[in-house]
Design an enzyme around this catalytic site. Sequence first.
Site, PDB file in Angstrom:
ATOM      1  CG  ASN A 183      -6.729   2.529   4.849  1.00  0.00           C
ATOM      2  OD1 ASN A 183      -5.953   1.557   4.966  1.00  0.00           O
ATOM      3  ND2 ASN A 183      -7.623   2.653   4.066  1.00  0.00           N
TER       4      ASN A 183
ATOM      5  CG  ASP B 214      -7.390   0.152  -1.942  1.00  0.00           C
ATOM      6  OD1 ASP B 214      -6.966   0.996  -1.124  1.00  0.00           O
ATOM      7  OD2 ASP B 214      -7.195  -1.263  -1.736  1.00  0.00           O
TER       8      ASP B 214
ATOM      9  CG  ASN C 203      -8.573   3.306   0.735  1.00  0.00           C
ATOM     10  OD1 ASN C 203      -7.362   3.564   0.606  1.00  0.00           O
ATOM     11  ND2 ASN C 203      -8.958   1.964   0.802  1.00  0.00           N
TER      12      ASN C 203
ATOM     13  CD  GLU D 254      -3.173   0.362   0.323  1.00  0.00           C
ATOM     14  OE1 GLU D 254      -2.887   1.302  -0.249  1.00  0.00           O
ATOM     15  OE2 GLU D 254      -4.298   0.000   0.147  1.00  0.00           O
TER      16      GLU D 254
ATOM     17  CD  GLU E  43     -20.973  -5.085  10.389  1.00  0.00           C
ATOM     18  OE1 GLU E  43     -19.907  -4.971  10.522  1.00  0.00           O
ATOM     19  OE2 GLU E  43     -21.399  -5.935   9.408  1.00  0.00           O
TER      20      GLU E  43
ATOM     21  NE  ARG F 211      -5.730  -2.046   8.793  1.00  0.00           N
ATOM     22  CZ  ARG F 211      -5.392  -1.417   7.741  1.00  0.00           C
ATOM     23  NH1 ARG F 211      -4.840  -0.269   7.660  1.00  0.00           N
ATOM     24  NH2 ARG F 211      -5.402  -1.973   6.416  1.00  0.00           N
TER      25      ARG F 211
END
Length: 301
Positions: free
Chosen positions: A112, A207, A157, A27, A131, A110
């Site tokens: 990103n 992404d 993202n 990433e 959820e 977390r």
Amino acid sequence: MVLLVDKMNELQYPLQNVLEARARLGEGPIWDSSQNLLYWVDVYNHRVHQFHPATGKNSFFDVGDVVGAIATAGADRLIMALRDHLVFLNTHTGVVTPILEIEGNLPNNRFNDGKCDSQGRFWFGSMSSLEKPHASLYRYDNDGSLHVMETGLTVSNGLGWSPDEKTFYLTDSPHHKIYAYDFNSVTGNISNRRICVDLTNESFYPDGLTIDSEGHIWSAMWDGWCVIRFNTKGEEMLRLNLPVQLPTSCTFGGKDLQTLYITTASVGLSQAEIEKSFSSGDLFALQTDVTGLPTYGFQEL
């Protein structure tokens, strides 16, 4: 070498597997023009990589935690968003220095993707469950102040700015959307959120992304085997089909900023899927006729 064909414009791009990394979750690629190298991360293996295109050499630092986003922060230093805090990494010694803990009260979150704007402010977001959409987008300023820029996200993202710095883009992957905001480069404020790219009818997910000098959006499609270039109206202009199932992000690099680097992942793939997508987790590059935008770093006051 694989030859990618853009059937819309009848162009051909040679795709190269430049590093057989077999990363779990490659990433966050960023081009460092001062050193002519590409930084990228392997999120779940806790690694920050340095790839030197001139030699093909790759090295990495083990930072001891999930690493979601990075940016340069002066000579021999990176700023990083780890699982729930910001740190500096000294790329000469490998020493990690804590800056600030964030979202410690959200253990299922977390951090990103992230990038710096032209004013040297570090933007990064978190990810949560569908959820409980408790993810947010943050801006860490040069004076050490932290600002919440967006809330109610699921997976913050791919982000970036238009060449004129009047538009900010942000991806929420599970919702299949890339949003556009009005952006004030002086204050760092964003407003007027609207949908730019809507992929709700697709089976894959947007992404990481990068913006080229013409203002077009290049988005890696998780579970989509491709990178797609969109115009500012959200219309598909070009689709680069890849030999891997899970492209994760992309950025322009090289001395002319015309080489598109693409990170990929192997995490979660079955053995059968890996056999179909053998190069999953590797780093790819292709020379284009398109120029990217400069990569900015974090600037402390």
